[in-house]
Motif scaffolding. Structure first.
Motif, PDB file in Angstrom:
ATOM      1  N   CYS A  70       0.831  -1.197   0.000  1.00 47.16           N
ATOM      2  CA  CYS A  70       0.000   0.000   0.000  1.00 47.16           C
ATOM      3  C   CYS A  70       0.871   1.254   0.000  1.00 47.16           C
ATOM      4  N   TYR A  71       0.465   2.211  -0.828  1.00 47.57           N
ATOM      5  CA  TYR A  71       1.123   3.509  -0.878  1.00 47.57           C
ATOM      6  C   TYR A  71       0.090   4.574  -0.539  1.00 47.57           C
ATOM      7  N   ARG A  72       0.440   5.468   0.387  1.00 41.08           N
ATOM      8  CA  ARG A  72      -0.426   6.593   0.759  1.00 41.08           C
ATOM      9  C   ARG A  72       0.383   7.876   0.689  1.00 41.08           C
ATOM     10  N   PHE A  73      -0.292   8.959   0.348  1.00 40.52           N
ATOM     11  CA  PHE A  73       0.362  10.261   0.316  1.00 40.52           C
ATOM     12  C   PHE A  73      -0.679  11.330   0.583  1.00 40.52           C
ATOM     13  N   LYS A  76      -3.657  10.909   2.946  1.00 32.51           N
ATOM     14  CA  LYS A  76      -3.529   9.516   3.376  1.00 32.51           C
ATOM     15  C   LYS A  76      -4.882   8.790   3.423  1.00 32.51           C
ATOM     16  N   GLU A  79      -5.955   4.468  -0.398  1.00 37.30           N
ATOM     17  CA  GLU A  79      -5.056   3.334  -0.197  1.00 37.30           C
ATOM     18  C   GLU A  79      -4.712   2.792  -1.578  1.00 37.30           C
ATOM     19  N   HIS A  80      -3.546   3.155  -2.090  1.00 39.48           N
ATOM     20  CA  HIS A  80      -3.105   2.750  -3.421  1.00 39.48           C
ATOM     21  C   HIS A  80      -2.408   1.397  -3.309  1.00 39.48           C
ATOM     22  N   TRP A  81      -3.171   0.328  -3.535  1.00 44.79           N
ATOM     23  CA  TRP A  81      -2.640  -1.029  -3.414  1.00 44.79           C
ATOM     24  C   TRP A  81      -1.962  -1.434  -4.710  1.00 44.79           C
ATOM     25  N   HIS A  89      -0.835  -1.666 -10.271  1.00 41.04           N
ATOM     26  CA  HIS A  89      -1.896  -1.191  -9.373  1.00 41.04           C
ATOM     27  C   HIS A  89      -3.245  -1.624  -9.953  1.00 41.04           C
ATOM     28  N   TYR A  92      -7.801  -0.014  -5.957  1.00 40.41           N
ATOM     29  CA  TYR A  92      -7.442   0.688  -4.723  1.00 40.41           C
ATOM     30  C   TYR A  92      -8.679   1.295  -4.072  1.00 40.41           C
TER      31      TYR A  92
END
Length: 157
Positions: A70-73, A76, A79-81, A89, A92
């Protein structure tokens, strides 16, 4: 709009996944042409995603749910899975609709066999445009659970 058969055997569920096959999923597709969102924000542009936002009941993780990264920015919220092996990807949880699942239709096995209608979204100016996107999806009834169409044949994983 209701979820109608999308495959030759009459099944409205379409499968997809990451490049290496570790993550697999199924999604209930509405009738064609299917409107998908083409966002120009920094992450969507880099990932090349075309978005189909669906109810969780219209989505099934078939495999790889236990390995996805998971990437978050920013806020937040999203949830970029993605697959930690191949980096794709496939789906998400979006910031715009945090109770829904956003499927990258380019990760569907039948991507080239489906008729898509692109709707541009100015994600570079997200705050100024998100209310319009939310209203457009509701007005178009683009988010319709399979349960409303009477289909109970969801794949399980």
């Amino acid at each position: 709009m209701s979820c109608e058969p999308r495959t030759t055997d009459g099944d409205p569920w379409a499968e997809g996944g990451c490049h290496c096959g570790a993550i697999r999923f199924a999604v209930c597709l509405p009738a064609e042409p299917i409107e998908v969102i083409d966002c120009n924000c920094s992450i969507c542009t880099r990932k090349g995603i075309l978005h189909l936002i669906v109810e969780p009941s219209d989505f099934r993780a078939l495999s790889g749910d236990d390995i996805k990264a998971c990437y978050r920015f920013g806020s937040k919220t999203a949830e970029h899975w993605f697959c930690p092996t191949c980096g794709i990807h496939p789906y998400y949880r979006p910031r715009s609709h945090p109770s829904k699942i956003d499927v990258n239709v380019r990760a569907l096995d039948a991507f080239h066999d489906t008729k898509w209608r692109l709707k541009a979204f100015d994600g570079q100016n997200w705050q100024d445009n998100i209310d319009g996107l939310r209203c457009d999806l509701l007005a178009a009834k683009a988010i319709v659970p399979c349960s409303e169409s009477g289909d109970g044949n969801a794949p399980t994983g």
